[in-house]
Design a protein around this motif. Structure first.
Motif, PDB file in Angstrom:
ATOM      1  N   ASN A   1     153.851  46.185 129.161  1.00 17.16           N
ATOM      2  CA  ASN A   1     153.294  45.181 129.871  1.00 17.16           C
ATOM      3  C   ASN A   1     151.735  44.955 130.511  1.00 17.16           C
ATOM      4  O   ASN A   1     151.065  44.547 130.628  1.00 17.16           O
TER       5      ASN A   1
ATOM      6  N   LYS B   1     154.667  44.824 120.270  1.00 19.52           N
ATOM      7  CA  LYS B   1     156.390  45.302 121.052  1.00 19.52           C
ATOM      8  C   LYS B   1     156.621  46.775 121.987  1.00 19.52           C
ATOM      9  O   LYS B   1     156.324  47.095 123.198  1.00 19.52           O
TER      10      LYS B   1
ATOM     11  N   VAL C   1     154.269  45.172 124.514  1.00 19.37           N
ATOM     12  CA  VAL C   1     155.012  44.020 125.295  1.00 19.37           C
ATOM     13  C   VAL C   1     156.251  45.134 126.312  1.00 19.37           C
ATOM     14  O   VAL C   1     156.320  45.475 127.557  1.00 19.37           O
ATOM     15  N   ARG C   2     156.585  46.685 125.978  1.00 19.59           N
ATOM     16  CA  ARG C   2     156.918  47.142 126.841  1.00 19.59           C
ATOM     17  C   ARG C   2     156.228  47.762 127.700  1.00 19.59           C
ATOM     18  O   ARG C   2     156.545  48.725 129.345  1.00 19.59           O
TER      19      ARG C   2
ATOM     20  N   LYS D   1     167.063  43.069 123.958  1.00 15.72           N
ATOM     21  CA  LYS D   1     166.366  42.749 124.784  1.00 15.72           C
ATOM     22  C   LYS D   1     165.061  41.396 124.855  1.00 15.72           C
ATOM     23  O   LYS D   1     164.299  41.330 123.285  1.00 15.72           O
ATOM     24  N   GLU D   2     165.908  40.048 125.524  1.00 12.65           N
ATOM     25  CA  GLU D   2     164.078  38.952 124.953  1.00 12.65           C
ATOM     26  C   GLU D   2     163.249  39.149 126.276  1.00 12.65           C
ATOM     27  O   GLU D   2     163.662  38.581 127.404  1.00 12.65           O
ATOM     28  N   VAL D   3     162.649  39.145 125.706  1.00  9.36           N
ATOM     29  CA  VAL D   3     161.608  39.079 127.217  1.00  9.36           C
ATOM     30  C   VAL D   3     160.234  38.128 126.792  1.00  9.36           C
ATOM     31  O   VAL D   3     159.700  37.721 125.477  1.00  9.36           O
ATOM     32  N   ASN D   4     159.841  37.624 127.605  1.00 10.74           N
ATOM     33  CA  ASN D   4     158.926  36.245 128.074  1.00 10.74           C
ATOM     34  C   ASN D   4     157.706  36.630 127.856  1.00 10.74           C
ATOM     35  O   ASN D   4     157.636  36.822 128.768  1.00 10.74           O
ATOM     36  N   TRP D   5     157.038  37.016 126.869  1.00 12.46           N
ATOM     37  CA  TRP D   5     155.789  37.492 126.772  1.00 12.46           C
ATOM     38  C   TRP D   5     154.604  36.161 126.975  1.00 12.46           C
ATOM     39  O   TRP D   5     154.769  35.907 125.866  1.00 12.46           O
TER      40      TRP D   5
END
Length: 185
Positions: free
Chosen positions: A128, A122, A125-126, A12-16
């Motif tokens: 948020n 990460k 990120v997970r 998965k690519e996440v814009n952080w």
């Protein structure tokens, strides 16, 4: 100890905050048995091979009981098993009672306890929320990695039968606490 959930994830690519983070931490429960191979779980994506997967951390396990604590800290999250990026959610995994080298027969596999999971970006990120990384470091609820001594399938309901005990070795909690002290120095 018994498996309550088997979990895998896709890339998965996440814009952080303007940066694209590629991760496999977004795990979700699956019903069919999963195959634990020498370096990873078949069907599960490992994006960062430097820090995840491999011989000594082929499968990550986390305790279902730990979820109760985290739900009080983060009550507004949409909680689901696999949230910590674990492949195996285990009903009552206690890091303070498991030693490096302890070995278990689980389903068709033989698993050896190797090390705690250390939190990274990460995890934030997970969830948020980057505060989660510091919160995770402060608790002795790390979960642990297993080395696969015998590959095979595991499924929900499989029980851990201990076949080797290594009380002379550090517990996973002790290893985790040592890593935390190293990080603070």
């Amino acid at each position: 100890m018994k498996i309550v959930s088997t979990n895998i994830g896709d890339k998965k690519e996440v814009n952080w905050k303007g940066e694209i983070i590629t991760t496999g931490i977004f795990k979700y429960p699956v019903t069919p048995p999963i195959f634990l191979d020498i370096e990873d779980v078949v069907g599960d994506t490992v994006c960062d091979r430097e820090n995840h997967g491999g011989i000594d951390q082929a499968v990550y396990a986390y305790s279902f009981k730990h979820y109760e604590y985290w739900k009080t800290i983060h009550p507004n999250l949409d909680w689901q098993l696999g949230m910590f990026g674990e492949n195996l959610t285990i009903d009552d995994l206690d890091e303070s009672k498991l030693h490096v080298g302890d070995t278990f027969k689980v389903g068709e596999t033989i698993l050896e306890v190797t090390k705690p999971r250390l939190p990274c970006l990460k995890l934030g990120v997970r969830f948020n929320d980057m505060k989660m990384v510091k919160q995770f470091w402060k608790q002795n609820l790390s979960g642990l990695y297993f080395k696969i001594l015998q590959t095979g399938f595991v499924k929900i309901g499989d029980e851990f039968v201990q076949i080797k005990s290594c009380p002379e070795n550090l517990t996973i909690t002790a290893v985790y606490q040592n890593k935390r002290v190293e990080k603070e120095v």
